[in-house]
Write an enzyme that holds these catalytic residues in place. Structure first.
Site, PDB file in Angstrom:
ATOM      1  N   LYS A   1       0.267   4.252  -0.324  1.00 30.16           N
ATOM      2  CA  LYS A   1      -0.336   5.489   0.207  1.00 30.16           C
ATOM      3  C   LYS A   1      -0.025   6.644  -0.757  1.00 30.16           C
ATOM      4  O   LYS A   1       0.108   6.404  -1.954  1.00 30.16           O
ATOM      5  CB  LYS A   1       0.159   5.747   1.631  1.00 30.16           C
ATOM      6  CG  LYS A   1       0.012   4.490   2.515  1.00 30.16           C
ATOM      7  CD  LYS A   1       0.204   4.732   3.969  1.00 30.16           C
ATOM      8  CE  LYS A   1       0.044   3.407   4.709  1.00 30.16           C
ATOM      9  NZ  LYS A   1       0.021   3.542   6.148  1.00 30.16           N
TER      10      LYS A   1
ATOM     11  N   SER B   1       3.227  -2.057  10.391  1.00 29.25           N
ATOM     12  CA  SER B   1       4.670  -2.139  10.658  1.00 29.25           C
ATOM     13  C   SER B   1       5.265  -3.514  10.360  1.00 29.25           C
ATOM     14  O   SER B   1       6.153  -3.979  11.082  1.00 29.25           O
ATOM     15  CB  SER B   1       4.975  -1.704  12.095  1.00 29.25           C
ATOM     16  OG  SER B   1       4.594  -0.348  12.278  1.00 29.25           O
TER      17      SER B   1
ATOM     18  N   GLY C   1       2.362   2.349  10.729  1.00 31.52           N
ATOM     19  CA  GLY C   1       3.347   3.414  10.567  1.00 31.52           C
ATOM     20  C   GLY C   1       4.030   3.821  11.866  1.00 31.52           C
ATOM     21  O   GLY C   1       4.694   4.850  11.929  1.00 31.52           O
TER      22      GLY C   1
ATOM     23  N   ASN D   1       0.877  -1.168   0.000  1.00 28.58           N
ATOM     24  CA  ASN D   1       0.000   0.000   0.000  1.00 28.58           C
ATOM     25  C   ASN D   1       0.917   1.221   0.000  1.00 28.58           C
ATOM     26  O   ASN D   1       1.463   1.584   1.024  1.00 28.58           O
ATOM     27  CB  ASN D   1      -0.888  -0.026   1.255  1.00 28.58           C
ATOM     28  CG  ASN D   1      -1.668   1.261   1.449  1.00 28.58           C
ATOM     29  OD1 ASN D   1      -1.773   2.076   0.530  1.00 28.58           O
ATOM     30  ND2 ASN D   1      -2.215   1.456   2.639  1.00 28.58           N
TER      31      ASN D   1
ATOM     32  N   GLU E   1      -5.687  -4.634  10.515  1.00 26.55           N
ATOM     33  CA  GLU E   1      -4.640  -3.641  10.744  1.00 26.55           C
ATOM     34  C   GLU E   1      -4.943  -2.865  12.019  1.00 26.55           C
ATOM     35  O   GLU E   1      -5.718  -1.897  11.993  1.00 26.55           O
ATOM     36  CB  GLU E   1      -4.574  -2.656   9.569  1.00 26.55           C
ATOM     37  CG  GLU E   1      -4.230  -3.300   8.249  1.00 26.55           C
ATOM     38  CD  GLU E   1      -3.600  -2.301   7.284  1.00 26.55           C
ATOM     39  OE1 GLU E   1      -2.491  -2.561   6.824  1.00 26.55           O
ATOM     40  OE2 GLU E   1      -4.222  -1.248   7.018  1.00 26.55           O
TER      41      GLU E   1
ATOM     42  N   HIS F   1      -9.499   1.494   4.673  1.00 21.75           N
ATOM     43  CA  HIS F   1      -8.215   1.681   5.362  1.00 21.75           C
ATOM     44  C   HIS F   1      -8.413   2.655   6.528  1.00 21.75           C
ATOM     45  O   HIS F   1      -9.206   3.598   6.424  1.00 21.75           O
ATOM     46  CB  HIS F   1      -7.158   2.220   4.383  1.00 21.75           C
ATOM     47  CG  HIS F   1      -5.796   2.184   4.997  1.00 21.75           C
ATOM     48  ND1 HIS F   1      -5.352   3.169   5.839  1.00 21.75           N
ATOM     49  CD2 HIS F   1      -4.799   1.256   4.930  1.00 21.75           C
ATOM     50  CE1 HIS F   1      -4.128   2.852   6.262  1.00 21.75           C
ATOM     51  NE2 HIS F   1      -3.774   1.703   5.719  1.00 21.75           N
TER      52      HIS F   1
ATOM     53  N   GLU G   1      -6.760   5.032   7.574  1.00 22.49           N
ATOM     54  CA  GLU G   1      -6.527   6.455   7.250  1.00 22.49           C
ATOM     55  C   GLU G   1      -7.742   7.047   6.539  1.00 22.49           C
ATOM     56  O   GLU G   1      -8.093   8.217   6.740  1.00 22.49           O
ATOM     57  CB  GLU G   1      -5.243   6.599   6.404  1.00 22.49           C
ATOM     58  CG  GLU G   1      -3.998   6.392   7.273  1.00 22.49           C
ATOM     59  CD  GLU G   1      -2.809   5.768   6.574  1.00 22.49           C
ATOM     60  OE1 GLU G   1      -2.734   5.803   5.330  1.00 22.49           O
ATOM     61  OE2 GLU G   1      -1.928   5.237   7.293  1.00 22.49           O
TER      62      GLU G   1
HETATM   63  P1  PGA Z   1       2.723   0.338   7.622  1.00 23.59           P
HETATM   64  O1  PGA Z   1       1.272   0.580   6.997  1.00 23.59           O
HETATM   65  O2  PGA Z   1       3.230  -0.981   7.076  1.00 23.59           O
HETATM   66  O3  PGA Z   1       3.550   1.507   7.162  1.00 23.59           O
HETATM   67  O4  PGA Z   1       2.559   0.287   9.101  1.00 23.59           O
HETATM   68  C1  PGA Z   1       0.373  -0.485   6.784  1.00 23.59           C
HETATM   69  C2  PGA Z   1      -0.887   0.054   6.165  1.00 23.59           C
HETATM   70  O5  PGA Z   1      -1.294   1.177   6.483  1.00 23.59           O
HETATM   71  O6  PGA Z   1      -1.516  -0.622   5.327  1.00 23.59           O
END
Ligand code: PGA
Length: 253
Positions: A11, A212, A173, A9, A167, A95, A97
């Site tokens: 982003k 992460s 992140g 992903n 998640e 997601h 976000e």
């Molecule tokens: P990350 O993000 O691996 O940077 O923690 C995962 C995601 O948001 O899908």
């Protein structure tokens, strides 16, 4: 047997020059990898570039969101059929976000999921609790509610052509990964909740872990009984790291 899937992903990251390097590296290294599907979910403007570079490779691609509307007067919205037009297999929906920053509600996520699947995309439905929700012991209530919202609109059978990504918001992140046991517990909860409605759909459902994930923790996470791969944010922007995570999902003899 469920196959393994590792989806990047990106982003809101990338540009034409950096993407080309990354996509070409992923494409080359995926050619010698068997038993795991690698996917990249790129920003909309780069779908054509992903299609051009990955088109005749084993790597598939998708969008990071999708409109719940079809074609029409919806300025700024990208429809499911636009994604299929560019060869997308997947569309991420829900997601954290999108939920937190853009206000996507459970109902809106369910509508997006339904629009995606009706167009022939495989939705990657993200679910997960915040730190506060985990600490107050309501993880299963939250994840259960997010799943039920989808099934209320599309029915449990729709999950036969979908992927779920667990998640935990506090792990995204932040460098704080859920322990393999913490992740496995929620994955098993998800599978059991679906199994109560349809055992065959539950048994076949790919449930990814995200938050992460790195090459260093991927093997242990992916060896859990109900973890079928990962949804990878930051680490998917570095070809070597992303491909090491993909290799960590290759089934061991
Ligand atoms: P990350 O993000 O691996 O940077 O923690 C995962 C995601 O948001 O899908």
């Amino acid at each position: 047997m469920r196959g393994k899937l590792v989806a990047g992903n990106w982003k809101s990251n990338g540009d034409l020059v950096a993407n080309r390097r990354l996509l070409e590296q992923v494409r080359a290294s995926a050619a010698s990898m068997h038993g795991v599907e690698a996917a990249v979910c790129v920003p909309y403007p780069y779908l054509a570039q992903a299609q051009q570079i990955l088109g005749d490779s084993s790597v598939v691609w998708g969008g990071q969101d999708v409109s719940h509307f079809g074609a029409g007067a919806y300025t700024g919205a990208v429809t499911s059929t636009m994604l299929t037009d560019f060869g997308c297999k997947y569309a991420i929906v829900g997601h954290s976000e999108r939920r937190a920053v853009f206000g996507d509600s459970d109902a809106l996520v369910a509508a997006k999921f339904d629009a995606a699947r009706k167009a022939g995309l495989t939705p990657i439905l993200c679910v997960g609790e915040s730190l506060q929700e985990r600490e107050s012991g309501v993880t299963e209530t939250v994840v259960g509610r997010q799943l039920d919202a989808i099934m209320a609109v599309s029915g449990v059978a729709a999950l036969a052509r979908a992927v779920v990504a667990y998640e935990p918001v506090w792990a995204i992140g932040t460098g704080k990964t859920a322990t393999p046991a913490q992740a496995q517990a929620v994955h098993a909860f998800i599978r059991n909740r679906i199994a109560a409605l349809d055992a065959a759909v539950a048994a076949g459902l790919q449930i990814l872990y995200g938050g992460s994930v790195k090459a260093a923790n991927a093997v242990e996470l992916f060896s859990q009984a109900d973890i079928d791969g990962g949804l990878i944010g930051g680490a998917s922007l570095v070809a070597d790291e992303f491909m090491a995570i993909c290799r960590a999902a290759v089934p061991r003899a």
